[in-house]
Design an enzyme around this catalytic site. Structure first.
Site, PDB file in Angstrom:
ATOM      1  N   PHE A   1       8.481  55.442 -47.949  1.00 62.69           N
ATOM      2  CA  PHE A   1       8.636  55.484 -46.501  1.00 62.69           C
ATOM      3  C   PHE A   1       9.548  54.342 -46.088  1.00 62.69           C
ATOM      4  O   PHE A   1       9.750  53.382 -46.839  1.00 62.69           O
ATOM      5  CB  PHE A   1       7.256  55.340 -45.842  1.00 62.69           C
TER       6      PHE A   1
ATOM      7  N   GLN B   1       8.680  51.816 -30.036  1.00 62.21           N
ATOM      8  CA  GLN B   1       9.383  52.361 -31.199  1.00 62.21           C
ATOM      9  C   GLN B   1      10.056  53.700 -30.886  1.00 62.21           C
ATOM     10  O   GLN B   1       9.424  54.608 -30.350  1.00 62.21           O
ATOM     11  CB  GLN B   1       8.404  52.580 -32.354  1.00 62.21           C
TER      12      GLN B   1
ATOM     13  N   HIS C   1      11.644  56.830 -32.773  1.00 61.40           N
ATOM     14  CA  HIS C   1      11.692  57.442 -34.106  1.00 61.40           C
ATOM     15  C   HIS C   1      13.065  58.072 -34.286  1.00 61.40           C
ATOM     16  O   HIS C   1      13.564  58.744 -33.388  1.00 61.40           O
ATOM     17  CB  HIS C   1      10.589  58.498 -34.232  1.00 61.40           C
TER      18      HIS C   1
ATOM     19  N   LEU D   1       8.599  65.713 -33.465  1.00 58.56           N
ATOM     20  CA  LEU D   1       8.909  64.826 -34.588  1.00 58.56           C
ATOM     21  C   LEU D   1       9.255  65.587 -35.873  1.00 58.56           C
ATOM     22  O   LEU D   1       8.639  66.591 -36.195  1.00 58.56           O
ATOM     23  CB  LEU D   1       7.682  63.959 -34.865  1.00 58.56           C
TER      24      LEU D   1
ATOM     25  N   GLU E   1       9.300  61.027 -41.165  1.00 59.46           N
ATOM     26  CA  GLU E   1      10.068  60.163 -42.053  1.00 59.46           C
ATOM     27  C   GLU E   1       9.877  60.616 -43.504  1.00 59.46           C
ATOM     28  O   GLU E   1      10.687  60.330 -44.372  1.00 59.46           O
ATOM     29  CB  GLU E   1       9.545  58.736 -41.866  1.00 59.46           C
TER      30      GLU E   1
ATOM     31  N   ARG F   1      12.630  51.839 -38.926  1.00 60.40           N
ATOM     32  CA  ARG F   1      12.971  52.818 -37.892  1.00 60.40           C
ATOM     33  C   ARG F   1      13.920  52.295 -36.824  1.00 60.40           C
ATOM     34  O   ARG F   1      14.779  53.034 -36.330  1.00 60.40           O
ATOM     35  CB  ARG F   1      11.689  53.305 -37.227  1.00 60.40           C
TER      36      ARG F   1
ATOM     37  N   HIS G   1       8.356  57.011 -29.585  1.00 59.46           N
ATOM     38  CA  HIS G   1       7.378  57.468 -30.570  1.00 59.46           C
ATOM     39  C   HIS G   1       6.089  56.667 -30.583  1.00 59.46           C
ATOM     40  O   HIS G   1       5.005  57.216 -30.689  1.00 59.46           O
ATOM     41  CB  HIS G   1       8.041  57.405 -31.945  1.00 59.46           C
TER      42      HIS G   1
ATOM     43  N   ARG H   1       7.015  48.843 -35.967  1.00 57.54           N
ATOM     44  CA  ARG H   1       5.977  49.317 -36.894  1.00 57.54           C
ATOM     45  C   ARG H   1       6.607  50.066 -38.062  1.00 57.54           C
ATOM     46  O   ARG H   1       7.547  50.836 -37.877  1.00 57.54           O
ATOM     47  CB  ARG H   1       5.027  50.263 -36.155  1.00 57.54           C
TER      48      ARG H   1
HETATM   49  C1  LIG Z   1       4.107  63.250 -33.764  1.00 55.20           C
HETATM   50  C2  LIG Z   1       3.529  61.983 -34.333  1.00 55.20           C
HETATM   51  C3  LIG Z   1       3.476  61.797 -35.701  1.00 55.20           C
HETATM   52  C4  LIG Z   1       2.954  60.618 -36.235  1.00 55.20           C
HETATM   53  N1  LIG Z   1       2.923  60.464 -37.589  1.00 55.20           N
HETATM   54  C5  LIG Z   1       2.379  59.332 -38.110  1.00 55.20           C
HETATM   55  C6  LIG Z   1       2.276  59.173 -39.529  1.00 55.20           C
HETATM   56  O1  LIG Z   1       2.617  60.044 -40.313  1.00 55.20           O
HETATM   57  N2  LIG Z   1       1.745  58.011 -39.995  1.00 55.20           N
HETATM   58  C7  LIG Z   1       1.316  57.015 -39.159  1.00 55.20           C
HETATM   59  O2  LIG Z   1       0.849  55.991 -39.643  1.00 55.20           O
HETATM   60  N3  LIG Z   1       1.383  57.170 -37.812  1.00 55.20           N
HETATM   61  C8  LIG Z   1       1.899  58.302 -37.274  1.00 55.20           C
HETATM   62  N4  LIG Z   1       1.961  58.444 -35.915  1.00 55.20           N
HETATM   63  C9  LIG Z   1       1.279  57.469 -35.063  1.00 55.20           C
HETATM   64  C10 LIG Z   1      -0.224  57.729 -35.124  1.00 55.20           C
HETATM   65  O3  LIG Z   1      -0.471  59.095 -35.287  1.00 55.20           O
HETATM   66  C11 LIG Z   1      -0.924  57.261 -33.860  1.00 55.20           C
HETATM   67  O4  LIG Z   1      -0.557  55.948 -33.551  1.00 55.20           O
HETATM   68  C12 LIG Z   1      -2.450  57.299 -34.042  1.00 55.20           C
HETATM   69  O5  LIG Z   1      -2.853  58.545 -34.531  1.00 55.20           O
HETATM   70  C13 LIG Z   1      -3.140  56.992 -32.735  1.00 55.20           C
HETATM   71  O6  LIG Z   1      -4.514  57.173 -32.910  1.00 55.20           O
HETATM   72  P1  LIG Z   1      -5.556  56.662 -31.845  1.00 55.20           P
HETATM   73  O7  LIG Z   1      -6.897  56.964 -32.393  1.00 55.20           O
HETATM   74  O8  LIG Z   1      -5.256  55.266 -31.484  1.00 55.20           O
HETATM   75  O9  LIG Z   1      -5.276  57.535 -30.531  1.00 55.20           O
HETATM   76  P2  LIG Z   1      -5.086  59.103 -30.290  1.00 55.20           P
HETATM   77  O10 LIG Z   1      -5.195  59.917 -31.501  1.00 55.20           O
HETATM   78  O11 LIG Z   1      -3.837  59.234 -29.480  1.00 55.20           O
HETATM   79  O12 LIG Z   1      -6.339  59.473 -29.388  1.00 55.20           O
HETATM   80  C14 LIG Z   1      -6.475  59.008 -28.068  1.00 55.20           C
HETATM   81  C15 LIG Z   1      -7.800  59.506 -27.527  1.00 55.20           C
HETATM   82  O13 LIG Z   1      -8.041  58.887 -26.264  1.00 55.20           O
HETATM   83  C16 LIG Z   1      -8.542  59.830 -25.343  1.00 55.20           C
HETATM   84  N5  LIG Z   1      -8.208  59.364 -23.985  1.00 55.20           N
HETATM   85  C17 LIG Z   1      -7.046  58.830 -23.532  1.00 55.20           C
HETATM   86  N6  LIG Z   1      -7.143  58.540 -22.225  1.00 55.20           N
HETATM   87  C18 LIG Z   1      -8.389  58.894 -21.838  1.00 55.20           C
HETATM   88  C19 LIG Z   1      -9.088  58.857 -20.600  1.00 55.20           C
HETATM   89  N7  LIG Z   1      -8.536  58.396 -19.477  1.00 55.20           N
HETATM   90  N8  LIG Z   1     -10.373  59.317 -20.568  1.00 55.20           N
HETATM   91  C20 LIG Z   1     -10.953  59.815 -21.685  1.00 55.20           C
HETATM   92  N9  LIG Z   1     -10.340  59.876 -22.883  1.00 55.20           N
HETATM   93  C21 LIG Z   1      -9.072  59.416 -22.948  1.00 55.20           C
HETATM   94  C22 LIG Z   1      -7.863  61.122 -25.737  1.00 55.20           C
HETATM   95  O14 LIG Z   1      -8.616  62.219 -25.290  1.00 55.20           O
HETATM   96  C23 LIG Z   1      -7.866  61.006 -27.273  1.00 55.20           C
HETATM   97  O15 LIG Z   1      -9.072  61.489 -27.793  1.00 55.20           O
HETATM   98  C24 LIG Z   1       2.472  59.613 -35.368  1.00 55.20           C
HETATM   99  C25 LIG Z   1       2.510  59.804 -33.993  1.00 55.20           C
HETATM  100  C26 LIG Z   1       3.057  60.961 -33.478  1.00 55.20           C
HETATM  101  C27 LIG Z   1       3.137  61.100 -31.978  1.00 55.20           C
END
Ligand SMILES: Cc1cc2nc3c(=O)[nH]c(=O)nc-3n(C[C@H](O)[C@H](O)[C@H](O)COP(=O)(O)OP(=O)(O)OC[C@H]3O[C@@H](n4cnc5c(N)ncnc54)[C@H](O)[C@@H]3O)c2cc1C
Length: 556
Positions: A113, A226, A228, A238, A241, A272, A336, A371
């Site tokens: 990566f 960031q 992407h 997306l 990578e 990135r 991203h 990141r």
């Molecule tokens: C398309 C894409 C691909 C990616 N690929 C990778 C990868 O391959 N490897 C990597 O390391 N990272 C990757 N990332 C980054 C990574 O996926 C995210 O940073 C990570 O999954 C975020 O997880 P989280 O648990 O912090 O939040 P999230 O999974 O975003 O969850 C947020 C939660 O908060 C809740 N929420 C938000 N606001 C409220 C509110 N007001 N009231 C109630 N609930 C609320 C939502 O309902 C949800 O359940 C990617 C990101 C994207 C967008």
């Protein structure tokens, strides 16, 4: 009133990992989420999750790559913890039943990566987030953790400088509820939707960061966003990578593999920020094609593309009408990931007693100014677990606090003000203008003039927000109301990004100032802190934790 020991806001990987930990400690934990848990943005993660589990790899090497990737802004004590604890966490996910792709010997396979000196990204084809989020959801159900599904959190209630619960709307009925809790963990993900071109889900509106600011917990390093390098031309979806990790390369309009100019050693697998800037420069200097450059996978062959990158292929076919087996994919940089977020210590605690944060909404900080791919999923698992443990300890040592009545009234009133307004402007117009100015003026390249213009525009949009009105006056599934609340959150996030970027007169990681193109460690080797006072954002600075890696010039 319903009460819980630990209340987790957000059901992405960080939230569910934290909840599992609280349940393991024998506590009454519950999750509140605005969408069904498996619709959280974590589900969209494609490429993988990092851990030094390879024979000739080490957590130390992983830590160095992460420090360098962060352009020396990441806190090295936090990075060391993440990299040291990663292998155990990955093996635990494996033993829970994660369907990681395997190598020929049956071990967890790892792909190269960007910015990594070793192939250390574990993956489940190109659907890693999907595999892991479903896995943790199963565990949450198995542990009997309660879920308030499709509930939108509107505020965190603080009394005597300690959390005592939340106010949330059940989206199905529009009714506001109070939930008491001893400890609260914010795991609400990022804010990518502040930008027009974004890989993020529509729900990524920075709600949790706003909840924290309002509760008195500062944000950190918000100017670092960031971009992407590979997102689809029309939708911003997306392209992982992992595609470049498997050997895909980038071409400009004259068929040049242009990365050799910008990162002669790492080429397409530079970090990135470096690749995004290279693409943007090619496009701006006239060597793009319709605002894009090309990502060529054809030489990988149909079999490998189908086995390792099946989702990428179907996304390119479905959304761009291009089969990467036969044609290169037009791609461009898109917003991203949020490097900044709610400032926490190494155990996920914020400045407010009883309030914790983990995952993309938090800033520990392990990502600094940029990141590395695969480190965010890791951040959610390692620091989700750690926040779950420390919130549980806090909950065991503290009692439920009395829940004051006035805040429910205040929250209900602020909603009624919007729903009762008979005329004004639609929120969607403001949201569009915000997303446009942010991508145009606060994107891959920044300068003083464009940043000040963005600041003025945000001020104007905030003023117009005071006159926003709704067509939908109903209670049931009033998504227009929710989007309007999200818009307010996006406006504050945008303001933080711009203010941080204006002040930071240097270029570091994802923050690139055309008028200050060099990194300036003398003045700017420090974190930006954001506070909210009397509805205004105030800025302060904080030292970076450096253990053994002295800042060096960053070359790929
Ligand atoms: C398309 C894409 C691909 C990616 N690929 C990778 C990868 O391959 N490897 C990597 O390391 N990272 C990757 N990332 C980054 C990574 O996926 C995210 O940073 C990570 O999954 C975020 O997880 P989280 O648990 O912090 O939040 P999230 O999974 O975003 O969850 C947020 C939660 O908060 C809740 N929420 C938000 N606001 C409220 C509110 N007001 N009231 C109630 N609930 C609320 C939502 O309902 C949800 O359940 C990617 C990101 C994207 C967008």
């Amino acid at each position: 009133m319903v009460s819980h020991d630990v209340l987790i806001i957000g059901a992405g990987l960080a939230g569910m990992r934290a909840a599992i930990e609280a349940a393991r400690q024998g506590l009454n934990a519950a999750i509140v989420t605005k969408v069904h848990p498996v619709r959280s943005h974590s589900v969209a993660a494609q490429g993988g999750i990092n851990a030094a589990i390879g024979e000739n790899d080490s957590w130390d090497a992983h830590a160095f790559d992460t420090v360098k990737g962060s352009d020396y802004l990441g806190d090295q004590d936090a990075i060391e913890i993440m990299c040291k604890e990663a292998p155990k966490d990955i093996l635990e996910l494996d033993s829970m039943g994660a369907i990681f792709s395997r190598d020929e010997k049956g071990r967890i396979a790892q792909r190269p990566f960007g910015g990594a000196g070793f192939p250390r990204t574990c993956f489940a084809a190109d659907r890693t987030g999907h595999a892991l989020l479903h896995l943790l959801y199963e565990q949450v159900v198995k542990c009997g953790i309660g879920i308030y599904e499709e509930w939108f959190v509107l505020s965190i209630v603080i009394e005597d400088e300690k959390v005592c619960g939340i106010i949330a709307m059940d989206i199905r009925t529009g009714i506001l509820h109070r939930l008491q809790a001893k400890a609260i963990i914010l795991a609400t993900g990022g804010y990518g939707r502040v930008y027009r071109n974004s890989t993020n889900a529509l729900i990524n509106t920075g709600d949790g960061m706003n909840l924290a600011l309002d509760a008195g917990a500062p944000l950190m390093d918000m100017e670092f966003v960031q971009f992407h390098p590979t997102t689809l031309k029309t939708t911003g979806i997306l392209v992982t990578e992992g595609a470049r990790g498997e050997g895909a390369y980038l071409l400009n309009s004259i068929g040049q593999r242009f990365m050799s100019k910008y990162a002669p050693n790492a080429l397409e697998l530079a970090s990135r920020d470096v690749v995004s800037r290279a693409e943007q420069q090619e496009i701006e200097e006239g060597r793009g094609i319709d605002g894009c450059v090309l990502l060529d996978l054809r030489h990988l062959g149909e079999e490998k593309i189908k086995e390792r990158l099946p989702q990428i292929r179907s996304l390119a076919i479905d959304f761009e009408g291009i089969d990467p087996v036969k044609e290169p994919i037009p791609i461009k940089p898109g917003a991203h990931y949020s490097m900044g977020g709610i400032k926490t210590d190494l155990s996920g605690a914020t400045k407010v007693k009883g309030l914790f944060a983990a995952g993309e909404c938090a800033c520990v900080s392990v990502h600094g100014a940029n990141r590395l791919g695969g480190n965010s999923l890791l951040d959610t698992i390692v620091f989700g677990r750690r926040a779950g443990i420390s919130a549980s300890i806090y909950a065991k040592e503290n009692n439920i606090k009395e829940f004051p009545d006035y805040q429910l009234k205040e929250t209900a009133h602020s909603i009624a003000v919007i729903t009762n307004r008979r005329q004004g402007e639609r929120g969607s117009v403001i949201r569009d203008e915000l997303a446009n100015i942010m991508i145009k003026n606060v994107g891959v390249f920044r300068d003083k003039e464009r940043l000040f213009a963005a600041k003025e525009k945000i001020k104007e949009l905030k003023e117009r927000y005071n006159h926003v009105y709704l067509e939908d006056k109903g209670d049931i599934f009033n998504t227009e109301l929710l989007e309007t609340i999200e818009l307010k959150n996006l406006l504050t996030i945008a303001e933080c990004i711009v203010l941080g970027a204006i002040n930071r007169t240097e270029s570091r990681g994802a923050h690139f100032r055309l008028d200050y193109p060099k990194r300036d460690d003398e003045t700017w080797l420090k974190h930006t802190m954001f506070y909210k006072k009397d509805d205004e954002i105030k800025i302060d600075y904080k030292d970076v934790a450096i253990t053994k890696h002295k800042p060096m010039e960053r070359k790929y």
